[in-house]
Scaffold this motif. Sequence first.
Motif, PDB file in Angstrom:
ATOM      1  N   PRO A 146      47.986  60.772 -35.574  1.00 38.04           N
ATOM      2  CA  PRO A 146      47.283  62.047 -35.397  1.00 38.04           C
ATOM      3  C   PRO A 146      45.848  61.965 -35.896  1.00 38.04           C
ATOM      4  O   PRO A 146      45.589  61.403 -36.974  1.00 38.04           O
ATOM      5  N   LEU A 147      44.927  62.512 -35.117  1.00 40.69           N
ATOM      6  CA  LEU A 147      43.509  62.400 -35.451  1.00 40.69           C
ATOM      7  C   LEU A 147      42.810  63.744 -35.519  1.00 40.69           C
ATOM      8  O   LEU A 147      41.997  63.981 -36.409  1.00 40.69           O
ATOM      9  N   ALA A 148      43.112  64.649 -34.565  1.00 38.71           N
ATOM     10  CA  ALA A 148      42.338  65.890 -34.484  1.00 38.71           C
ATOM     11  C   ALA A 148      43.193  67.046 -33.994  1.00 38.71           C
ATOM     12  O   ALA A 148      44.068  66.879 -33.147  1.00 38.71           O
ATOM     13  N   LEU A 149      42.915  68.230 -34.535  1.00 39.22           N
ATOM     14  CA  LEU A 149      43.453  69.494 -34.042  1.00 39.22           C
ATOM     15  C   LEU A 149      42.321  70.212 -33.337  1.00 39.22           C
ATOM     16  O   LEU A 149      41.257  70.438 -33.926  1.00 39.22           O
ATOM     17  N   GLY A 196      48.147  73.836 -45.348  1.00 42.52           N
ATOM     18  CA  GLY A 196      49.486  73.286 -45.144  1.00 42.52           C
ATOM     19  C   GLY A 196      49.795  72.972 -43.696  1.00 42.52           C
ATOM     20  O   GLY A 196      50.330  71.903 -43.377  1.00 42.52           O
ATOM     21  N   ALA A 197      49.435  73.883 -42.791  1.00 46.74           N
ATOM     22  CA  ALA A 197      49.731  73.685 -41.367  1.00 46.74           C
ATOM     23  C   ALA A 197      48.919  72.529 -40.792  1.00 46.74           C
ATOM     24  O   ALA A 197      49.439  71.702 -40.032  1.00 46.74           O
ATOM     25  N   GLN A 198      47.637  72.454 -41.154  1.00 49.41           N
ATOM     26  CA  GLN A 198      46.800  71.355 -40.673  1.00 49.41           C
ATOM     27  C   GLN A 198      47.292  70.011 -41.205  1.00 49.41           C
ATOM     28  O   GLN A 198      47.350  69.021 -40.472  1.00 49.41           O
ATOM     29  N   ALA A 199      47.659  69.989 -42.481  1.00 48.18           N
ATOM     30  CA  ALA A 199      48.140  68.746 -43.083  1.00 48.18           C
ATOM     31  C   ALA A 199      49.410  68.257 -42.402  1.00 48.18           C
ATOM     32  O   ALA A 199      49.563  67.057 -42.124  1.00 48.18           O
ATOM     33  N   ALA A 206      48.064  68.149 -47.944  1.00 47.74           N
ATOM     34  CA  ALA A 206      47.321  69.393 -48.118  1.00 47.74           C
ATOM     35  C   ALA A 206      46.207  69.152 -49.133  1.00 47.74           C
ATOM     36  O   ALA A 206      46.418  68.516 -50.155  1.00 47.74           O
ATOM     37  N   GLY A 207      45.020  69.640 -48.828  1.00 42.83           N
ATOM     38  CA  GLY A 207      43.870  69.403 -49.690  1.00 42.83           C
ATOM     39  C   GLY A 207      43.053  68.186 -49.301  1.00 42.83           C
ATOM     40  O   GLY A 207      41.988  67.945 -49.882  1.00 42.83           O
ATOM     41  N   SER A 208      43.525  67.409 -48.317  1.00 41.14           N
ATOM     42  CA  SER A 208      42.762  66.245 -47.862  1.00 41.14           C
ATOM     43  C   SER A 208      41.496  66.695 -47.128  1.00 41.14           C
ATOM     44  O   SER A 208      41.443  67.777 -46.552  1.00 41.14           O
ATOM     45  N   ALA A 209      40.499  65.832 -47.147  1.00 38.30           N
ATOM     46  CA  ALA A 209      39.224  66.156 -46.499  1.00 38.30           C
ATOM     47  C   ALA A 209      39.354  66.132 -44.982  1.00 38.30           C
ATOM     48  O   ALA A 209      40.002  65.252 -44.412  1.00 38.30           O
ATOM     49  N   LEU A 210      38.728  67.117 -44.335  1.00 45.57           N
ATOM     50  CA  LEU A 210      38.669  67.188 -42.881  1.00 45.57           C
ATOM     51  C   LEU A 210      37.222  67.380 -42.448  1.00 45.57           C
ATOM     52  O   LEU A 210      36.450  68.057 -43.125  1.00 45.57           O
ATOM     53  N   VAL A 231      39.112  70.185 -35.891  1.00 46.42           N
ATOM     54  CA  VAL A 231      39.132  69.541 -37.212  1.00 46.42           C
ATOM     55  C   VAL A 231      39.664  68.121 -37.052  1.00 46.42           C
ATOM     56  O   VAL A 231      40.569  67.872 -36.257  1.00 46.42           O
ATOM     57  N   TYR A 232      39.070  67.189 -37.803  1.00 47.82           N
ATOM     58  CA  TYR A 232      39.403  65.776 -37.703  1.00 47.82           C
ATOM     59  C   TYR A 232      39.747  65.221 -39.087  1.00 47.82           C
ATOM     60  O   TYR A 232      39.154  65.639 -40.096  1.00 47.82           O
ATOM     61  N   ARG A 233      40.661  64.272 -39.143  1.00 52.06           N
ATOM     62  CA  ARG A 233      40.940  63.580 -40.395  1.00 52.06           C
ATOM     63  C   ARG A 233      39.698  62.811 -40.823  1.00 52.06           C
ATOM     64  O   ARG A 233      39.204  61.938 -40.108  1.00 52.06           O
TER      65      ARG A 233
END
Length: 246
Positions: A146-149, A196-199, A206-210, A231-233
């Motif tokens: 997974p890379l991007a939402l 949480g949902a994005q993670a 959760a809390g990781s940089a995007l 949003v991207y990892r």
Amino acid sequence: MSTPLSIKIDRSSPIPLYHQVVQGIEGAIRDGSLASGTRLENEIELAQRLRLSRPTIRKAMDDLVQSGLLVRKRGVGTQVVSSQIRRHLELSSLNDDLERAGKKPSTSLLSFEHIPAPEQIQELLSLPKDVSVYHFTRLRSAGGSPLALMENWVRDDIVELDEKSLRAHGLYELLREAGVNFRLAQQRIGATIADGAQAEALDTEAGSALVTMQRTAVDDTGRNVETGSHVYRADAYSFEMTLVQR
């Protein structure tokens, strides 16, 4: 087995020693010398080999961990998280960029609806009152990771979209096939931390940089065609730009 790092240290340079280590490791990750999952030698060994102090090496490693390029694992050591996909700032789609980079893009369509445009979207796209929008969210992966939402709104008076086509093709590919000639876009890049949902969707903590991007694209007739919020990892994706002196 750990991988010894080949890093040139210039003690006469004004660049701090720890940052030279950071630059050396970043460069090795980006050029593929350090592949995803590679375990690095420990800080004591690296400090001795480069003839640097351990605090200098520790600061360099801390910076790389915070930027999402390395991860520390108990009982394993320090590993490369992933090589980043770098995207030049130009009017292209993520699907196009992944294919050019030799990655294998895939798409999961998380939601799709055909609705009257919300007020904010109507203003962004400068829509006539009788024009509705396609609203959808996709998860884009590269090589199975997974890379991007991506959340987008597309005006419905220039293209017909459905779930099947969005799963199989990139959005800009579909718009070009419908006769859209892109001319320019207004784009804003920023940063946030994953909720949480994005993670969960991006397979990160959760809390990781995007990395965030908001874009509104305009065609050669002056119509605002689509607007999106993506949003991207940050450990796997970055934007590049060239700055010109005026």
